[in-house]
Design an enzyme around this catalytic site. Sequence first.
Site, PDB file in Angstrom:
ATOM      1  N   ASP A  49      61.033 -78.952  41.220  1.00  0.00           N
ATOM      2  CA  ASP A  49      59.636 -78.683  41.606  1.00  0.00           C
ATOM      3  C   ASP A  49      59.171 -77.418  40.902  1.00  0.00           C
ATOM      4  O   ASP A  49      59.846 -76.379  40.976  1.00  0.00           O
ATOM      5  CB  ASP A  49      59.524 -78.379  43.110  1.00  0.00           C
ATOM      6  CG  ASP A  49      59.729 -79.585  44.016  1.00  0.00           C
ATOM      7  OD1 ASP A  49      59.972 -80.687  43.513  1.00  0.00           O
ATOM      8  OD2 ASP A  49      59.630 -79.381  45.244  1.00  0.00           O
ATOM      9  N   HIS A  53      53.592 -77.513  42.013  1.00  0.00           N
ATOM     10  CA  HIS A  53      53.681 -78.580  43.017  1.00  0.00           C
ATOM     11  C   HIS A  53      52.751 -78.235  44.194  1.00  0.00           C
ATOM     12  O   HIS A  53      52.234 -79.130  44.857  1.00  0.00           O
ATOM     13  CB  HIS A  53      55.147 -78.707  43.461  1.00  0.00           C
ATOM     14  CG  HIS A  53      55.442 -79.842  44.379  1.00  0.00           C
ATOM     15  ND1 HIS A  53      54.800 -81.057  44.313  1.00  0.00           N
ATOM     16  CD2 HIS A  53      56.333 -79.958  45.408  1.00  0.00           C
ATOM     17  CE1 HIS A  53      55.291 -81.869  45.249  1.00  0.00           C
ATOM     18  NE2 HIS A  53      56.208 -81.211  45.932  1.00  0.00           N
TER      19      HIS A  53
HETATM   20 ZN   LIG Z   1      59.959 -82.208  44.802  1.00  0.00          ZN
END
Ligand SMILES: [Zn+2]
Length: 211
Positions: A49, A53
Amino acid sequence: MKIIDLSRTITPGMQGFPGDAAPAIERREDGGFRTASLSLCSHAGTHVDAPAHLCSESVTLDMMPPETFWGLALLADVRGAAGRGIEITDLAPHAEKLAEADFLLLRTGWEDKFGTEEYLAGFPTLSREAAQYALSLGIRGFGFDTISADSVASEECPIHKTLLGAGALIIENLRGLGALPAGETFLLAALPMPLAEADGAPARIMAVLEN
Ligand SMILES: [Zn+2]
């Protein structure tokens, strides 16, 4: 030297975060060659991530220098934290090595439940204080053997906000953590697919052990 692959193989229909599209792979044979078209959520399988995100953040994986994806990692065995959560007291015994490390990998034991309903619930998550404690020691990548850094039911997602908001990476759906030495540091390569404007990307995660 021993290389341990901590990534899940991407397969059609593999388990993902509830609501995310499952991977689809369309294979073709033409003129004696095989190719495949892939349809993947940016958070499919073992993945990284980026801060972006979070809609409130703007740093995507492709904006980050390659050094971001390499470094020393420490594995903390937190299988005993199920039912209570991962606290500073779980991390403090490793303070000295955490101060040298770039990545903290948390072994909850949940990887064994991958592919079942049980994988999606009940896993221990970091407390906000423990997340801030690790950040204060210089950790800039947090790896989990779970579907998410926060509980699936969480709407606030405090750990995503704390870690990504501090510019750190999150790695989810790790596997094979039992092959790593707990409480020791080792080299880690956490290499996401080179996608443009990546809020996250499937990644190959490898640990390099000295013996
Ligand atoms: Zn994720």
